[in-house]
Write a protein that holds these residues in place. Structure first.
Motif, PDB file in Angstrom:
ATOM      1  N   PRO A 302      60.861  51.162 -63.616  1.00 49.47           N
ATOM      2  CA  PRO A 302      60.534  52.384 -62.872  1.00 49.47           C
ATOM      3  C   PRO A 302      59.331  53.123 -63.441  1.00 49.47           C
ATOM      4  O   PRO A 302      59.126  53.184 -64.650  1.00 49.47           O
ATOM      5  CB  PRO A 302      61.809  53.219 -63.010  1.00 49.47           C
ATOM      6  CG  PRO A 302      62.887  52.226 -63.265  1.00 49.47           C
ATOM      7  CD  PRO A 302      62.242  51.145 -64.090  1.00 49.47           C
ATOM      8  N   ARG A 303      58.553  53.683 -62.521  1.00 47.87           N
ATOM      9  CA  ARG A 303      57.378  54.480 -62.860  1.00 47.87           C
ATOM     10  C   ARG A 303      57.433  55.779 -62.069  1.00 47.87           C
ATOM     11  O   ARG A 303      58.145  55.867 -61.069  1.00 47.87           O
ATOM     12  CB  ARG A 303      56.099  53.713 -62.494  1.00 47.87           C
ATOM     13  CG  ARG A 303      55.986  52.341 -63.133  1.00 47.87           C
ATOM     14  CD  ARG A 303      54.809  51.574 -62.555  1.00 47.87           C
ATOM     15  NE  ARG A 303      54.650  50.256 -63.162  1.00 47.87           N
ATOM     16  CZ  ARG A 303      53.727  49.379 -62.795  1.00 47.87           C
ATOM     17  NH1 ARG A 303      52.887  49.663 -61.826  1.00 47.87           N
ATOM     18  NH2 ARG A 303      53.656  48.206 -63.401  1.00 47.87           N
ATOM     19  N   PRO A 304      56.649  56.790 -62.465  1.00 51.18           N
ATOM     20  CA  PRO A 304      56.596  58.017 -61.666  1.00 51.18           C
ATOM     21  C   PRO A 304      55.686  57.843 -60.449  1.00 51.18           C
ATOM     22  O   PRO A 304      54.739  57.054 -60.476  1.00 51.18           O
ATOM     23  CB  PRO A 304      56.011  59.039 -62.641  1.00 51.18           C
ATOM     24  CG  PRO A 304      55.143  58.213 -63.540  1.00 51.18           C
ATOM     25  CD  PRO A 304      55.838  56.885 -63.689  1.00 51.18           C
ATOM     26  N   LYS A 305      55.962  58.600 -59.397  1.00 53.81           N
ATOM     27  CA  LYS A 305      55.078  58.651 -58.227  1.00 53.81           C
ATOM     28  C   LYS A 305      54.279  59.932 -58.314  1.00 53.81           C
ATOM     29  O   LYS A 305      54.831  61.031 -58.261  1.00 53.81           O
ATOM     30  CB  LYS A 305      55.896  58.631 -56.923  1.00 53.81           C
ATOM     31  CG  LYS A 305      55.041  58.547 -55.668  1.00 53.81           C
ATOM     32  CD  LYS A 305      54.375  57.194 -55.565  1.00 53.81           C
ATOM     33  CE  LYS A 305      53.682  56.976 -54.232  1.00 53.81           C
ATOM     34  NZ  LYS A 305      53.048  55.654 -54.154  1.00 53.81           N
ATOM     35  N   TYR A 306      52.955  59.800 -58.439  1.00 53.07           N
ATOM     36  CA  TYR A 306      52.111  60.981 -58.590  1.00 53.07           C
ATOM     37  C   TYR A 306      51.867  61.684 -57.256  1.00 53.07           C
ATOM     38  O   TYR A 306      51.773  62.901 -57.189  1.00 53.07           O
ATOM     39  CB  TYR A 306      50.771  60.599 -59.222  1.00 53.07           C
ATOM     40  CG  TYR A 306      50.899  60.028 -60.615  1.00 53.07           C
ATOM     41  CD1 TYR A 306      51.651  60.678 -61.584  1.00 53.07           C
ATOM     42  CD2 TYR A 306      50.274  58.842 -60.964  1.00 53.07           C
ATOM     43  CE1 TYR A 306      51.780  60.165 -62.862  1.00 53.07           C
ATOM     44  CE2 TYR A 306      50.390  58.309 -62.240  1.00 53.07           C
ATOM     45  CZ  TYR A 306      51.144  58.971 -63.181  1.00 53.07           C
ATOM     46  OH  TYR A 306      51.269  58.456 -64.443  1.00 53.07           O
ATOM     47  N   GLY A 307      51.720  60.919 -56.192  1.00 49.31           N
ATOM     48  CA  GLY A 307      51.490  61.524 -54.886  1.00 49.31           C
ATOM     49  C   GLY A 307      52.788  61.991 -54.260  1.00 49.31           C
ATOM     50  O   GLY A 307      53.890  61.594 -54.658  1.00 49.31           O
ATOM     51  N   TRP A 308      52.684  62.854 -53.265  1.00 49.17           N
ATOM     52  CA  TRP A 308      53.875  63.304 -52.526  1.00 49.17           C
ATOM     53  C   TRP A 308      54.247  62.243 -51.496  1.00 49.17           C
ATOM     54  O   TRP A 308      53.391  61.680 -50.817  1.00 49.17           O
ATOM     55  CB  TRP A 308      53.591  64.613 -51.795  1.00 49.17           C
ATOM     56  CG  TRP A 308      54.827  65.208 -51.169  1.00 49.17           C
ATOM     57  CD1 TRP A 308      55.686  66.103 -51.738  1.00 49.17           C
ATOM     58  CD2 TRP A 308      55.335  64.958 -49.850  1.00 49.17           C
ATOM     59  NE1 TRP A 308      56.693  66.411 -50.869  1.00 49.17           N
ATOM     60  CE2 TRP A 308      56.507  65.722 -49.701  1.00 49.17           C
ATOM     61  CE3 TRP A 308      54.929  64.151 -48.793  1.00 49.17           C
ATOM     62  CZ2 TRP A 308      57.272  65.722 -48.538  1.00 49.17           C
ATOM     63  CZ3 TRP A 308      55.686  64.129 -47.633  1.00 49.17           C
ATOM     64  CH2 TRP A 308      56.834  64.913 -47.508  1.00 49.17           C
ATOM     65  N   THR A 309      55.515  61.947 -51.394  1.00 47.18           N
ATOM     66  CA  THR A 309      56.007  61.070 -50.335  1.00 47.18           C
ATOM     67  C   THR A 309      57.285  61.664 -49.771  1.00 47.18           C
ATOM     68  O   THR A 309      57.848  62.630 -50.325  1.00 47.18           O
ATOM     69  CB  THR A 309      56.288  59.630 -50.827  1.00 47.18           C
ATOM     70  OG1 THR A 309      57.511  59.603 -51.570  1.00 47.18           O
ATOM     71  CG2 THR A 309      55.137  59.093 -51.674  1.00 47.18           C
ATOM     72  N   ASP A 310      57.774  61.046 -48.727  1.00 52.41           N
ATOM     73  CA  ASP A 310      58.967  61.570 -48.068  1.00 52.41           C
ATOM     74  C   ASP A 310      60.254  61.287 -48.819  1.00 52.41           C
ATOM     75  O   ASP A 310      61.336  61.618 -48.324  1.00 52.41           O
ATOM     76  CB  ASP A 310      59.042  61.031 -46.639  1.00 52.41           C
ATOM     77  CG  ASP A 310      58.113  61.785 -45.704  1.00 52.41           C
ATOM     78  OD1 ASP A 310      58.271  63.014 -45.605  1.00 52.41           O
ATOM     79  OD2 ASP A 310      57.227  61.169 -45.100  1.00 52.41           O
ATOM     80  N   VAL A 311      60.173  60.713 -50.027  1.00 48.58           N
ATOM     81  CA  VAL A 311      61.377  60.691 -50.852  1.00 48.58           C
ATOM     82  C   VAL A 311      61.865  62.118 -51.076  1.00 48.58           C
ATOM     83  O   VAL A 311      63.069  62.359 -51.256  1.00 48.58           O
ATOM     84  CB  VAL A 311      61.166  59.979 -52.211  1.00 48.58           C
ATOM     85  CG1 VAL A 311      60.846  58.511 -52.028  1.00 48.58           C
ATOM     86  CG2 VAL A 311      60.113  60.672 -53.045  1.00 48.58           C
ATOM     87  N   ALA A 312      60.935  63.080 -51.052  1.00 48.56           N
ATOM     88  CA  ALA A 312      61.305  64.479 -51.267  1.00 48.56           C
ATOM     89  C   ALA A 312      62.242  64.978 -50.175  1.00 48.56           C
ATOM     90  O   ALA A 312      63.144  65.794 -50.442  1.00 48.56           O
ATOM     91  CB  ALA A 312      60.049  65.349 -51.318  1.00 48.56           C
ATOM     92  N   ARG A 313      62.045  64.521 -48.955  1.00 46.73           N
ATOM     93  CA  ARG A 313      62.916  64.956 -47.855  1.00 46.73           C
ATOM     94  C   ARG A 313      64.338  64.459 -48.080  1.00 46.73           C
ATOM     95  O   ARG A 313      65.316  65.181 -47.857  1.00 46.73           O
ATOM     96  CB  ARG A 313      62.383  64.439 -46.525  1.00 46.73           C
ATOM     97  CG  ARG A 313      61.009  64.987 -46.175  1.00 46.73           C
ATOM     98  CD  ARG A 313      60.548  64.486 -44.811  1.00 46.73           C
ATOM     99  NE  ARG A 313      59.207  64.964 -44.565  1.00 46.73           N
ATOM    100  CZ  ARG A 313      58.919  66.186 -44.102  1.00 46.73           C
ATOM    101  NH1 ARG A 313      59.897  67.027 -43.853  1.00 46.73           N
ATOM    102  NH2 ARG A 313      57.671  66.550 -43.905  1.00 46.73           N
ATOM    103  N   PHE A 314      64.450  63.206 -48.503  1.00 46.85           N
ATOM    104  CA  PHE A 314      65.782  62.654 -48.731  1.00 46.85           C
ATOM    105  C   PHE A 314      66.433  63.302 -49.946  1.00 46.85           C
ATOM    106  O   PHE A 314      67.637  63.595 -49.933  1.00 46.85           O
ATOM    107  CB  PHE A 314      65.690  61.141 -48.886  1.00 46.85           C
ATOM    108  CG  PHE A 314      65.368  60.442 -47.597  1.00 46.85           C
ATOM    109  CD1 PHE A 314      66.361  60.132 -46.681  1.00 46.85           C
ATOM    110  CD2 PHE A 314      64.058  60.118 -47.283  1.00 46.85           C
ATOM    111  CE1 PHE A 314      66.061  59.507 -45.484  1.00 46.85           C
ATOM    112  CE2 PHE A 314      63.743  59.489 -46.083  1.00 46.85           C
ATOM    113  CZ  PHE A 314      64.748  59.186 -45.182  1.00 46.85           C
ATOM    114  N   SER A 315      65.651  63.527 -50.996  1.00 48.02           N
ATOM    115  CA  SER A 315      66.186  64.182 -52.179  1.00 48.02           C
ATOM    116  C   SER A 315      66.738  65.564 -51.841  1.00 48.02           C
ATOM    117  O   SER A 315      67.800  65.961 -52.331  1.00 48.02           O
ATOM    118  CB  SER A 315      65.090  64.283 -53.245  1.00 48.02           C
ATOM    119  OG  SER A 315      65.556  64.936 -54.397  1.00 48.02           O
ATOM    120  N   ALA A 316      66.019  66.297 -50.996  1.00 51.02           N
ATOM    121  CA  ALA A 316      66.465  67.629 -50.600  1.00 51.02           C
ATOM    122  C   ALA A 316      67.774  67.584 -49.819  1.00 51.02           C
ATOM    123  O   ALA A 316      68.540  68.559 -49.815  1.00 51.02           O
ATOM    124  CB  ALA A 316      65.382  68.315 -49.765  1.00 51.02           C
TER     125      ALA A 316
END
Length: 358
Positions: A302-316
């Motif tokens: 695993p690595r970090p994702k620097y850009g914004w992606t829609d994983v944020a929507r699912f995480s929320a």
């Protein structure tokens, strides 16, 4: 209407998907083709919301995985149609969308057609308007209209990650920082007050800034604070009374959106600041059981994702999510956008093996 043959190898399907232009606001032709192709598959229940297509298995499995990809691209710049290229003996597919993120979309379409009895139930999502403001995103609309479709135990976004797993993502904020002055004839500049000149300290402050690196759950996220656009002036012979510096802040997922706004306001203390776009980040989510199984199955670190992606929507929504797709993120939006053929094949194999495992 163009047709998509889902029996094609993923590389050929990538070409077919890329060669249907779908710049943001112009996704309908590709959405029509995807809808027609997956609607012909009897093992999937298909829903369409605008130019977002959702296809689900309904096998009564104990767990459900959501696998999603956006179908829009940034504008074309003489980089379509796609073409194969060879660099240093490696095969690539060159052209707009090959990296961001139609190779991932093609892999998802291929697997949606062929995985009739996966180990988990799967919700496949292909959505519009990811490359523009957050409020236009097809998932925003879908969440308002059909929040039930987001139900899942784990989510995978096919965003480019070099075929590795990238956990979470940085948040994304855009703000306008304004300076004001007084208009005057440029022949008598001393009568006015030049708003563009007043913006010089803003740019100097940004140029001198060192971005923070923030560790979140074992992954180190690099932040960024940058001017992305400067505008001002009304005519070639008028001292400008307004200058606007648009700033983009990429912030670590450990920061809330309120904390991100506070960082920007402190940084530009003394200036007029208006936040015009804001999307929170997502923590890595790699401690979820399905996430651990997935990472082990595809053999990724695993690595970090620097850009914004829609994983944020699912995480929320409480659904842990990761990025996993072919393509080098540094070539996303690049005029020389190209994806290694080997990565397309590897991501397909990884997902197929995990989803097919007993």
């Amino acid at each position: 209407m163009p047709e998509l043959d889902l029996s094609l190898p993923s590389v050929d399907l990538t070409r077919a998907v890329c060669d249907i232009p779908s710049v943001s606001d112009d996704e309908t032709t590709l959405a029509d083709a995807i809808f027609a192709a997956v609607s012909a598959l009897p093992h999937l229940d298909v829903v369409r919301d605008g130019d977002t297509i959702v296809a689900r298995t309904q096998l009564g499995r104990a767990q459900r995985v959501v696998i999603a990809g956006h179908i829009d691209t940034v504008p074309i710049n003489d980089n379509l149609p796609t073409r194969p290229v060879v660099e240093d003996g490696a095969q690539y597919l060159w052209g707009r969308g090959t990296v961001d993120m139609k190779a991932g979309v093609a892999v998802q379409l291929k697997l949606a057609a062929e995985l009739v009895a996966p180990r988990v139930d799967i919700t496949w999502m292909w959505y519009d308007h990811e490359e523009v403001a957050a409020e236009l995103n097809g998932l925003t609309r879908l969440a308002a209209n059909r929040p039930d479709l987001f139900a899942g135990d784990f989510a995978i976004l096919g965003e480019p990650s070099n075929g590795q797993v990238e956990g979470g993502c940085n948040g994304n904020l855009r703000a306008i920082v304004r300076t004001r002055g007084v208009r005057a004839h440029s022949a008598r500049a001393w009568i006015g007050d030049n708003a563009i000149h007043r913006a010089a300290p803003i740019l100097a402050r940004l140029a001198d800034h060192t971005p923070e690196e923030v560790e979140v759950e074992g992954l180190v996220y690099r932040e960024g604070l940058n001017a992305v656009r400067v505008s001002g002036g009304v005519a070639g012979n008028v001292i400008p009374d307004l200058c606007e510096v648009e700033v983009n802040y990429r912030f670590a997922p450990s920061r809330s959106i309120d904390e991100a706004v506070a960082v920007v306001e402190r940084f530009f203390d003394g200036y007029e600041v208006e936040v015009v776009d804001l999307a929170g980040g997502a923590r890595p989510g790699l401690d979820a059981p399905l996430a651990r199984e997935f990472v082990a199955a595809v053999g990724a670190e695993p690595r970090p994702k620097y850009g914004w992606t829609d994983v944020a929507r699912f995480s929320a929504l409480g659904v842990p999510a990761v990025n996993y797709g072919p393509g080098d993120p540094s070539l996303a939006h690049h005029d020389e956008e190209r994806v290694p053929v080997a990565q397309i094949d590897a991501v397909e194999r990884g997902l197929r093996a995990w989803l097919s495992a007993p």
